[in-house]
Write a protein that holds these residues in place. Structure first.
Motif, PDB file in Angstrom:
ATOM      1  N   LEU A  13      17.841  -2.883  14.637  1.00 45.08           N
ATOM      2  CA  LEU A  13      17.027  -1.945  13.872  1.00 45.08           C
ATOM      3  C   LEU A  13      16.670  -2.536  12.516  1.00 45.08           C
ATOM      4  O   LEU A  13      17.502  -3.184  11.878  1.00 45.08           O
ATOM      5  CB  LEU A  13      17.798  -0.630  13.660  1.00 45.08           C
ATOM      6  N   ILE A  14      15.423  -2.322  12.103  1.00 45.07           N
ATOM      7  CA  ILE A  14      14.975  -2.668  10.750  1.00 45.07           C
ATOM      8  C   ILE A  14      14.425  -1.394  10.108  1.00 45.07           C
ATOM      9  O   ILE A  14      13.613  -0.683  10.707  1.00 45.07           O
ATOM     10  CB  ILE A  14      13.871  -3.737  10.768  1.00 45.07           C
ATOM     11  N   ILE A  15      14.900  -1.104   8.908  1.00 43.65           N
ATOM     12  CA  ILE A  15      14.375   0.014   8.131  1.00 43.65           C
ATOM     13  C   ILE A  15      13.727  -0.578   6.888  1.00 43.65           C
ATOM     14  O   ILE A  15      14.381  -1.300   6.124  1.00 43.65           O
ATOM     15  CB  ILE A  15      15.500   0.988   7.719  1.00 43.65           C
ATOM     16  N   HIS A  16      12.445  -0.295   6.696  1.00 41.74           N
ATOM     17  CA  HIS A  16      11.735  -0.892   5.560  1.00 41.74           C
ATOM     18  C   HIS A  16      11.175   0.195   4.650  1.00 41.74           C
ATOM     19  O   HIS A  16      11.087   1.373   5.004  1.00 41.74           O
ATOM     20  CB  HIS A  16      10.612  -1.811   6.051  1.00 41.74           C
ATOM     21  N   SER A  17      10.771  -0.212   3.471  1.00 40.75           N
ATOM     22  CA  SER A  17      10.236   0.732   2.503  1.00 40.75           C
ATOM     23  C   SER A  17       8.756   0.999   2.782  1.00 40.75           C
ATOM     24  O   SER A  17       8.156   0.406   3.694  1.00 40.75           O
ATOM     25  CB  SER A  17      10.441   0.212   1.082  1.00 40.75           C
ATOM     26  N   TYR A  18       8.142   1.862   1.972  1.00 43.82           N
ATOM     27  CA  TYR A  18       6.762   2.293   2.234  1.00 43.82           C
ATOM     28  C   TYR A  18       6.153   2.890   0.970  1.00 43.82           C
ATOM     29  O   TYR A  18       6.838   3.235   0.007  1.00 43.82           O
ATOM     30  CB  TYR A  18       6.730   3.325   3.367  1.00 43.82           C
ATOM     31  N   ASN A  19       4.832   3.009   0.980  1.00 46.10           N
ATOM     32  CA  ASN A  19       4.095   3.727  -0.053  1.00 46.10           C
ATOM     33  C   ASN A  19       3.739   5.105   0.466  1.00 46.10           C
ATOM     34  O   ASN A  19       3.571   5.294   1.669  1.00 46.10           O
ATOM     35  CB  ASN A  19       2.811   2.988  -0.423  1.00 46.10           C
ATOM     36  N   CYS A  20       3.606   6.060  -0.432  1.00 39.57           N
ATOM     37  CA  CYS A  20       3.223   7.420  -0.043  1.00 39.57           C
ATOM     38  C   CYS A  20       1.973   7.835  -0.814  1.00 39.57           C
ATOM     39  O   CYS A  20       1.924   7.723  -2.048  1.00 39.57           O
ATOM     40  CB  CYS A  20       4.372   8.388  -0.334  1.00 39.57           C
ATOM     41  N   TYR A  21       0.964   8.322  -0.084  1.00 37.93           N
ATOM     42  CA  TYR A  21      -0.298   8.739  -0.681  1.00 37.93           C
ATOM     43  C   TYR A  21      -0.557  10.219  -0.421  1.00 37.93           C
ATOM     44  O   TYR A  21      -0.200  10.750   0.632  1.00 37.93           O
ATOM     45  CB  TYR A  21      -1.462   7.932  -0.097  1.00 37.93           C
ATOM     46  N   ALA A  22      -1.197  10.871  -1.395  1.00 43.33           N
ATOM     47  CA  ALA A  22      -1.667  12.248  -1.233  1.00 43.33           C
ATOM     48  C   ALA A  22      -3.006  12.367  -1.930  1.00 43.33           C
ATOM     49  O   ALA A  22      -3.156  11.935  -3.078  1.00 43.33           O
ATOM     50  CB  ALA A  22      -0.667  13.241  -1.804  1.00 43.33           C
ATOM     51  N   LYS A  53      -4.421   9.277  -3.570  1.00 42.41           N
ATOM     52  CA  LYS A  53      -3.728   8.726  -4.729  1.00 42.41           C
ATOM     53  C   LYS A  53      -2.312   8.338  -4.340  1.00 42.41           C
ATOM     54  O   LYS A  53      -1.684   9.017  -3.533  1.00 42.41           O
ATOM     55  CB  LYS A  53      -3.702   9.741  -5.874  1.00 42.41           C
ATOM     56  N   LEU A  54      -1.832   7.250  -4.936  1.00 43.57           N
ATOM     57  CA  LEU A  54      -0.461   6.819  -4.683  1.00 43.57           C
ATOM     58  C   LEU A  54       0.478   7.817  -5.337  1.00 43.57           C
ATOM     59  O   LEU A  54       0.534   7.930  -6.568  1.00 43.57           O
ATOM     60  CB  LEU A  54      -0.223   5.419  -5.252  1.00 43.57           C
ATOM     61  N   LEU A  55       1.193   8.564  -4.489  1.00 44.11           N
ATOM     62  CA  LEU A  55       2.072   9.611  -4.991  1.00 44.11           C
ATOM     63  C   LEU A  55       3.358   9.016  -5.546  1.00 44.11           C
ATOM     64  O   LEU A  55       3.827   9.371  -6.610  1.00 44.11           O
ATOM     65  CB  LEU A  55       2.391  10.612  -3.873  1.00 44.11           C
ATOM     66  N   TYR A  56       3.931   8.110  -4.803  1.00 45.12           N
ATOM     67  CA  TYR A  56       5.070   7.348  -5.306  1.00 45.12           C
ATOM     68  C   TYR A  56       5.132   6.044  -4.524  1.00 45.12           C
ATOM     69  O   TYR A  56       4.743   5.983  -3.371  1.00 45.12           O
ATOM     70  CB  TYR A  56       6.390   8.115  -5.194  1.00 45.12           C
ATOM     71  N   GLY A  57       5.564   5.006  -5.202  1.00 45.44           N
ATOM     72  CA  GLY A  57       5.616   3.699  -4.578  1.00 45.44           C
ATOM     73  C   GLY A  57       7.012   3.349  -4.134  1.00 45.44           C
ATOM     74  O   GLY A  57       7.384   3.547  -2.987  1.00 45.44           O
ATOM     75  N   TYR A  66       4.401  -0.206   4.940  1.00 43.06           N
ATOM     76  CA  TYR A  66       3.718   0.928   5.570  1.00 43.06           C
ATOM     77  C   TYR A  66       3.129   1.834   4.498  1.00 43.06           C
ATOM     78  O   TYR A  66       3.697   1.989   3.415  1.00 43.06           O
ATOM     79  CB  TYR A  66       4.737   1.704   6.412  1.00 43.06           C
ATOM     80  N   ASN A  67       1.993   2.435   4.808  1.00 43.67           N
ATOM     81  CA  ASN A  67       1.345   3.386   3.909  1.00 43.67           C
ATOM     82  C   ASN A  67       1.298   4.753   4.580  1.00 43.67           C
ATOM     83  O   ASN A  67       0.571   4.950   5.565  1.00 43.67           O
ATOM     84  CB  ASN A  67      -0.064   2.910   3.566  1.00 43.67           C
ATOM     85  N   TYR A  68       2.117   5.654   4.053  1.00 42.96           N
ATOM     86  CA  TYR A  68       2.248   7.005   4.614  1.00 42.96           C
ATOM     87  C   TYR A  68       1.353   7.968   3.840  1.00 42.96           C
ATOM     88  O   TYR A  68       1.359   7.995   2.610  1.00 42.96           O
ATOM     89  CB  TYR A  68       3.697   7.449   4.532  1.00 42.96           C
ATOM     90  N   VAL A  69       0.580   8.766   4.580  1.00 42.44           N
ATOM     91  CA  VAL A  69      -0.321   9.735   3.971  1.00 42.44           C
ATOM     92  C   VAL A  69       0.275  11.130   4.113  1.00 42.44           C
ATOM     93  O   VAL A  69       0.480  11.619   5.235  1.00 42.44           O
ATOM     94  CB  VAL A  69      -1.715   9.697   4.624  1.00 42.44           C
ATOM     95  N   MET A  70       0.555  11.749   2.983  1.00 42.10           N
ATOM     96  CA  MET A  70       1.035  13.128   2.983  1.00 42.10           C
ATOM     97  C   MET A  70      -0.178  14.043   3.084  1.00 42.10           C
ATOM     98  O   MET A  70      -0.875  14.298   2.101  1.00 42.10           O
ATOM     99  CB  MET A  70       1.830  13.413   1.704  1.00 42.10           C
ATOM    100  N   ASN A  71      -0.436  14.512   4.280  1.00 45.30           N
ATOM    101  CA  ASN A  71      -1.640  15.297   4.557  1.00 45.30           C
ATOM    102  C   ASN A  71      -1.358  16.777   4.368  1.00 45.30           C
ATOM    103  O   ASN A  71      -0.693  17.402   5.178  1.00 45.30           O
ATOM    104  CB  ASN A  71      -2.116  15.008   5.992  1.00 45.30           C
TER     105      ASN A  71
END
Length: 357
Positions: free
Chosen positions: A113-122, A125-129, A206-211
């Motif tokens: 298993l690999i767990i990696h970090s990500y960016n979060c957008y809403a 806009k970049l909500l938190y990096g 990864y770039n996660y979009v908070m929809n």
């Protein structure tokens, strides 16, 4: 083939192009498995265009809507890669993602298993990096370590920042929960607890979009109840596994997981809730406490439960609505909880877990 990228799709015509385009630019040996969950918009057409253009794209078309858990399971059945990568159709991958993952795999002798970090957008806009929980703890871990991280709420249960070795997945007969929402919460802690070698990487791949238009952020009785159902499913996975059923701190972790999910769900919805929807939230919560036999002592004794009650109580008081907790606990216990929630220690807890109250 190194990677199988599994993309569940259901009526995502507005964002699917961005997701699939990002997957066409990766440097590695991989396949993209798009599973269309009976979309009624142009999603199927968009996916079909990519399948025609790129030979390593594949489209699995479902005749009836089955839900995210079942769709991911179907994708896994079609996978031929050494590692499974799960990508939501709202989101997109960084161009260097698979190259970075391949380096991690080679350097660390094929971890499970690999767990990696990500960016979060809403709202674009970049909500938190930086994800401090992940980025502050890179390294090699085992299942016990990840169980402890899960118990502390340090790892997001979502599948999209995790890469599983296919052999490990199939040897353990893993599958996402089907027929319920929060299918990731229902399985993630169990999956992670089974590994012998896991790598946590600080790289944001990864770039996660908070929809805010998605079901995750709408008030719905079934989605609230599904938080309890998902927790029950997770509980049964642990209890039915002889190797994990007696693990120290299991019940505490399971109860913490439940209330962290409730707190996240409510916190994400409260600014979109009118009073009527807030009543729905509170009515369903109080009924579910009894239906799923959540111990009342836990609600007073442990921080995640107090945090959730504090969030709910604050919103009700701000709107001058009757306290939710009074009919559940009685006036005296409610007063004790609220007093505890206002203590300096509690504020330190809130600050540590990153929630504002």
């Amino acid at each position: 083939m190194k990677f199988s990228l599994i993309v569940p799709v259901h009526n995502k015509e507005g964002c699917l192009e961005r997701c699939l385009a990002s997957l066409s630019k990766l440097n590695s040996s991989y396949e993209v498995i798009i599973v269309d969950d009976a979309s009624t918009d142009q999603s199927n057409k968009i996916a079909g265009e990519y399948v025609k253009k790129y030979k390593y794209y594949k489209l699995v078309e479902l005749k009836s809507n089955k839900g995210a858990g079942a769709v991911r399971n179907i994708g896994v059945k079609h996978a031929k890669g050494d590692y499974l990568v799960f990508i939501d159709s709202d989101d997109w991958y960084q161009p260097n993602a698979l190259t970075s993952l391949e380096n991690i795999i080679d350097i660390n002798n094929n971890p499970e298993l690999i767990i990696h970090s990500y960016n979060c957008y809403a709202n674009n806009k970049l909500l938190y990096g930086p994800q401090k929980q992940i980025e502050n703890n890179p390294g090699l871990y085992n299942g016990k370590d990840l169980f402890n991280f899960s118990s502390q709420g340090l790892i997001n249960p979502a599948p999209w920042n995790k890469v599983y070795k296919t052999e490990f997945w199939r040897d353990n007969n893993f599958s996402f929960a089907e027929g319920i929402n929060h299918e990731d919460v229902a399985v993630a802690a169990y999956f992670m607890s089974k590994v012998t070698t896991a790598i946590i990487s600080e790289q944001r791949l990864y770039n996660y979009v908070m929809n805010t238009d998605s079901g995750t952020y709408q008030v719905d009785r079934e989605r609230i109840i599904s938080i309890f159902r998902a927790n029950k499913h997770l509980r049964m996975l642990f209890y039915n596994d002889d190797a994990l059923s007696d693990i120290q701190g299991l019940d505490l972790m399971l109860n913490r997981t439940l209330f962290r999910s409730l707190a996240f769900s409510f916190k994400s919805k409260r600014e979109y809730c009118d009073d009527a929807n807030l009543r729905i939230w509170t009515d369903v919560f109080t009924a579910a406490l009894d239906e799923y036999a959540v111990p009342k002592r836990f609600l007073v004794a442990y921080k995640p439960a107090r945090l959730f009650i504090a969030l709910l109580d604050a919103e009700l008081r701000n709107r001058e609505m009757n306290h939710l907790v009074m009919p559940v606990f009685g006036k005296n216990m409610t007063a004790a909880i609220v007093k505890l929630c206002k203590s300096k220690i509690f504020y330190k807890v809130i600050k540590r877990v990153g929630l504002n109250y």
